[in-house]
Scaffold this motif. Structure first.
Motif, PDB file in Angstrom:
ATOM      1  N   VAL A  30       2.601   2.750   6.161  1.00 24.67           N
ATOM      2  CA  VAL A  30       1.402   2.105   6.687  1.00 24.67           C
ATOM      3  C   VAL A  30       0.528   1.618   5.535  1.00 24.67           C
ATOM      4  N   ALA A  31       0.390   2.417   4.486  1.00 19.80           N
ATOM      5  CA  ALA A  31      -0.417   2.032   3.320  1.00 19.80           C
ATOM      6  C   ALA A  31       0.140   0.757   2.683  1.00 19.80           C
ATOM      7  N   GLU A  32       1.451   0.666   2.586  1.00 23.21           N
ATOM      8  CA  GLU A  32       2.077  -0.522   2.010  1.00 23.21           C
ATOM      9  C   GLU A  32       1.789  -1.751   2.873  1.00 23.21           C
ATOM     10  N   TYR A  33       1.908  -1.597   4.178  1.00 22.06           N
ATOM     11  CA  TYR A  33       1.628  -2.706   5.099  1.00 22.06           C
ATOM     12  C   TYR A  33       0.170  -3.158   4.989  1.00 22.06           C
ATOM     13  N   ASP A  35      -1.857  -2.635   2.506  1.00 22.66           N
ATOM     14  CA  ASP A  35      -2.253  -2.816   1.112  1.00 22.66           C
ATOM     15  C   ASP A  35      -3.503  -1.980   0.819  1.00 22.66           C
ATOM     16  N   PHE A  36      -3.489  -0.744   1.323  1.00 17.05           N
ATOM     17  CA  PHE A  36      -4.554   0.232   1.124  1.00 17.05           C
ATOM     18  C   PHE A  36      -4.011   1.350   0.241  1.00 17.05           C
ATOM     19  N   GLY A  40      -6.943   6.232   1.538  1.00 12.97           N
ATOM     20  CA  GLY A  40      -7.687   5.445   2.517  1.00 12.97           C
ATOM     21  C   GLY A  40      -6.923   5.294   3.818  1.00 12.97           C
ATOM     22  N   THR A  41      -5.615   5.106   3.707  1.00  8.70           N
ATOM     23  CA  THR A  41      -4.768   4.981   4.896  1.00  8.70           C
ATOM     24  C   THR A  41      -4.768   6.282   5.676  1.00  8.70           C
ATOM     25  N   ARG A  42      -4.622   7.391   4.976  1.00  9.22           N
ATOM     26  CA  ARG A  42      -4.600   8.695   5.642  1.00  9.22           C
ATOM     27  C   ARG A  42      -5.877   8.917   6.444  1.00  9.22           C
ATOM     28  N   LYS A  43      -7.027   8.544   5.865  1.00 13.76           N
ATOM     29  CA  LYS A  43      -8.309   8.699   6.580  1.00 13.76           C
ATOM     30  C   LYS A  43      -8.315   7.896   7.877  1.00 13.76           C
TER      31      LYS A  43
END
Length: 79
Positions: A30-33, A35-36, A40-43
């Motif tokens: 998800v972070a790669e998609y 670009d976070f 930040g993505t986990r939050k």
């Protein structure tokens, strides 16, 4: 909420889950998609889980995330 302005909506994140051929996604995917950063993505993912739009299960030390029925209903609203 303090911090950066959100540049990706909750619906955009949930659409990524809906359109994925995988049954679950990792935080890294998800972070790669998005670009976070991973942090930040986990939050964002935990916030969506708090709203019952995503659910997760720890696999080792890392969560595996999936779209809930409530998340699917949320995506249908306003279409």
């Amino acid at each position: 909420m303090a911090g950066r302005k959100e540049t990706v909506s909750d619906k955009e994140i949930l659409r990524f889950f809906e359109q994925s051929p995988d049954h679950f996604l990792t935080t890294n995917e998800v972070a790669e998609y998005l670009d976070f950063s991973k942090q930040g993505t986990r939050k964002r993912l935990y916030a969506l889980a708090d709203e019952k739009l995503l659910d997760f299960k720890k696999v080792g030390r890392n969560p595996a995330w999936w779209l809930t029925d409530e998340g699917r209903e949320f995506l249908e609203v306003g279409e």
